[in-house]
Design a protein around this motif. Structure first.
Motif, PDB file in Angstrom:
ATOM      1  N   ASP A   1       0.859  -1.181   0.000  1.00 19.20           N
ATOM      2  CA  ASP A   1       0.000   0.000   0.000  1.00 19.20           C
ATOM      3  C   ASP A   1       0.898   1.235   0.000  1.00 19.20           C
ATOM      4  O   ASP A   1       1.470   1.583   1.027  1.00 19.20           O
ATOM      5  CB  ASP A   1      -0.906  -0.025   1.228  1.00 19.20           C
ATOM      6  CG  ASP A   1      -1.894   1.118   1.249  1.00 19.20           C
ATOM      7  OD1 ASP A   1      -2.110   1.744   0.200  1.00 19.20           O
ATOM      8  OD2 ASP A   1      -2.448   1.392   2.329  1.00 19.20           O
ATOM      9  N   THR A   2       1.067   1.847  -1.166  1.00 12.75           N
ATOM     10  CA  THR A   2       1.831   3.087  -1.294  1.00 12.75           C
ATOM     11  C   THR A   2       1.137   3.980  -2.314  1.00 12.75           C
ATOM     12  O   THR A   2       0.343   3.523  -3.124  1.00 12.75           O
ATOM     13  CB  THR A   2       3.277   2.850  -1.790  1.00 12.75           C
ATOM     14  OG1 THR A   2       3.237   2.136  -3.011  1.00 12.75           O
ATOM     15  CG2 THR A   2       4.110   2.108  -0.780  1.00 12.75           C
ATOM     16  N   GLU A   3       1.497   5.251  -2.272  1.00 12.14           N
ATOM     17  CA  GLU A   3       0.944   6.196  -3.232  1.00 12.14           C
ATOM     18  C   GLU A   3       1.711   6.113  -4.543  1.00 12.14           C
ATOM     19  O   GLU A   3       2.894   5.784  -4.569  1.00 12.14           O
ATOM     20  CB  GLU A   3       1.014   7.610  -2.671  1.00 12.14           C
ATOM     21  CG  GLU A   3       0.133   7.823  -1.460  1.00 12.14           C
ATOM     22  CD  GLU A   3       0.222   9.243  -0.925  1.00 12.14           C
ATOM     23  OE1 GLU A   3       0.867  10.095  -1.565  1.00 12.14           O
ATOM     24  OE2 GLU A   3      -0.372   9.483   0.126  1.00 12.14           O
ATOM     25  N   CYS A   4       1.058   6.430  -5.618  1.00 13.63           N
ATOM     26  CA  CYS A   4       1.632   6.360  -6.963  1.00 13.63           C
ATOM     27  C   CYS A   4       2.916   7.182  -7.073  1.00 13.63           C
ATOM     28  O   CYS A   4       3.928   6.707  -7.581  1.00 13.63           O
ATOM     29  CB  CYS A   4       0.597   6.835  -7.971  1.00 13.63           C
ATOM     30  SG  CYS A   4       1.193   6.879  -9.661  1.00 13.63           S
ATOM     31  N   CYS A   5       2.881   8.398  -6.596  1.00 14.14           N
ATOM     32  CA  CYS A   5       4.036   9.289  -6.691  1.00 14.14           C
ATOM     33  C   CYS A   5       5.220   8.720  -5.899  1.00 14.14           C
ATOM     34  O   CYS A   5       6.353   8.738  -6.366  1.00 14.14           O
ATOM     35  CB  CYS A   5       3.660  10.671  -6.170  1.00 14.14           C
ATOM     36  SG  CYS A   5       4.964  11.887  -6.373  1.00 14.14           S
ATOM     37  N   THR A   6       4.960   8.196  -4.721  1.00 16.05           N
ATOM     38  CA  THR A   6       6.014   7.616  -3.890  1.00 16.05           C
ATOM     39  C   THR A   6       6.651   6.430  -4.582  1.00 16.05           C
ATOM     40  O   THR A   6       7.881   6.306  -4.612  1.00 16.05           O
ATOM     41  CB  THR A   6       5.438   7.179  -2.522  1.00 16.05           C
ATOM     42  OG1 THR A   6       4.836   8.309  -1.891  1.00 16.05           O
ATOM     43  CG2 THR A   6       6.499   6.610  -1.625  1.00 16.05           C
TER      44      THR A   6
END
Length: 90
Positions: free
Chosen positions: A42-47
């Protein structure tokens, strides 16, 4: 009882075609090849796309009944050996 596990990353077609990082997903199997757990990042796209393999993430491990059995978290850290106080940890 499980005395050995095999971890298989699921291949994402979008990632193969574009090189665009997606959330990693894994099947965790016993020695007979039966899925006993499922893990999802679970991570953000930008990260994912800016930090690459050094990115922070939350990894949730779920059993076959859909119950979360463990959550692993990795904070953003430097991966350089020049900063041993900031090395990766989960």
């Amino acid at each position: 009882q499980i005395d050995q596990i095999l971890i298989h990353q699921q291949i994402e077609l979008l990632e193969i075609l574009t090189g665009f990082e997606t959330n990693n997903k894994y099947e965790i199997k016993n020695v007979l090849g039966q899925r006993v757990y499922f893990a999802a990042e679970d991570t953000e796209c930008c990260t994912r796309n800016c930090c690459g393999p050094s990115r922070p993430f939350t990894l949730r491990i779920i059993d076959n009944l859909g119950h979360e059995v463990i959550t692993l978290q990795r904070p953003l850290r430097c991966s350089s050996c020049c900063f041993p106080c900031c090395l990766q940890e989960v």
